[in-house]
Design a protein around this motif. Sequence first.
Motif, short mmCIF file in Angstrom:
data_model
loop_
_atom_site.label_atom_id
_atom_site.label_comp_id
_atom_site.label_asym_id
_atom_site.label_seq_id
_atom_site.Cartn_x
_atom_site.Cartn_y
_atom_site.Cartn_z
N SER A 114 0.83 -1.22 0.00
CA SER A 114 0.00 0.00 0.00
C SER A 114 0.86 1.27 0.00
O SER A 114 0.38 2.36 -0.33
CB SER A 114 -0.92 0.01 1.22
OG SER A 114 -0.13 0.04 2.40
N GLN A 115 2.15 1.15 0.36
CA GLN A 115 3.01 2.34 0.37
C GLN A 115 3.45 2.75 -1.03
O GLN A 115 3.87 3.89 -1.24
CB GLN A 115 4.26 2.06 1.22
CG GLN A 115 3.95 1.84 2.69
CD GLN A 115 5.11 1.16 3.41
OE1 GLN A 115 6.13 0.84 2.81
NE2 GLN A 115 4.94 0.94 4.70
N SER A 116 3.38 1.82 -1.96
CA SER A 116 3.86 2.11 -3.31
C SER A 116 2.81 2.94 -4.06
O SER A 116 1.63 2.62 -4.04
CB SER A 116 4.13 0.81 -4.07
OG SER A 116 4.51 1.11 -5.40
N ARG A 117 3.27 3.99 -4.72
CA ARG A 117 2.34 4.84 -5.47
C ARG A 117 2.23 4.42 -6.93
O ARG A 117 1.54 5.05 -7.71
CB ARG A 117 2.81 6.31 -5.39
CG ARG A 117 2.75 6.89 -3.97
CD ARG A 117 2.96 8.40 -4.01
NE ARG A 117 4.24 8.74 -4.64
CZ ARG A 117 5.31 9.18 -3.98
NH1 ARG A 117 5.25 9.34 -2.67
NH2 ARG A 117 6.42 9.47 -4.62
N VAL A 118 2.95 3.36 -7.29
CA VAL A 118 2.89 2.91 -8.69
C VAL A 118 2.12 1.59 -8.78
O VAL A 118 2.00 0.87 -7.78
CB VAL A 118 4.29 2.75 -9.32
CG1 VAL A 118 5.04 4.07 -9.31
CG2 VAL A 118 5.09 1.66 -8.62
#
Length: 311
Positions: free
Chosen positions: A60-64
């Motif tokens: 969930s921390q990844s914005r991609v």
Amino acid sequence: MTVTEPLTDDALLTELEPVVEAELNRHLAQAKEWMPHQYVPWTEGRNYEGPLGGEAWSPSQSRVSPAVATALAVNLLTEDNLPSYHFEIAVLFGRDRAWGEWVHRWTAEEGRHGQAIRDYLLVTRACDPIALERERMVHMSDGFRNDNPGDAIASIAYVSFQELATRVSHRNVGKATGDPIGENLFARIAADENLHMVFYRRLLEASLELAPDRTMRAITEVVRTFQMPGYDLPGFGRKALQIAMAGIYDLRQHRDNVVLPVLRFWNVWEREFGAEGEKARMELDAVLTDVDIAASRFTERRDARMARAGG
Ligand SMILES: [Fe+2]
Ligand SMILES: [Fe+2]
């Protein structure tokens, strides 16, 4: 100069040395110094779990998207295998004079790419850092082997295409991050890859003058068998498909934006060849037609799938 005797690889490399020197000087004049640390948004970073007791990575921390995360990881892992690339190139070209200077300079520039990409990915938490480190260990432990060992012409043809392929792939993955900082970093790296391509492309052009038929044959075989440098990564087939589905690097881009422009630069369609070179050129034409058909088929399938997903 016209050469009637077939050149040995050693003789060819000797003949090419003045070209290497001229192109190295051109490269050094054109390459701009840049500082990888200036491209990384350090204030976004925070500690990870482990000795520092920070926060573990979670998806969930990844914005991609997962596909973009895969592409970012593959591009980094490809850069990570630099020690093997250096070894293969140094074995082929030697470490003396202009060849040696190029090999070392190229290695130093490539080293910057892997460092900058890793910093960016770790700070922005775009990819799973533990998976990335484990894959790096596997990938580097396997090493990379030149598909054309001992064949200088085929190897130069391969890197001409490969550097441009890497440029396109970095450029597109940068855009796909949706992050202006990421786009800027990958555009900077792509500019380096372009200069590398220019160097090798010019060398192969000189080789076409020195040994036209043999060089033409090498080009055909390299286009026929081309694989990206990360092809031996675990699960590469699945990853390459994901990357192609995301439009970051697919067969259409490979053919139209990588292979064809380089072939046009070499003027392969208008050049005069002997019977052997002519035969190789006709085979190349057939290979490109097959690739064209396969690329269109893939694009149609992807469009249909996207239309279904959108509707
Ligand atoms: Fe690179
Ligand atoms: Fe490069």
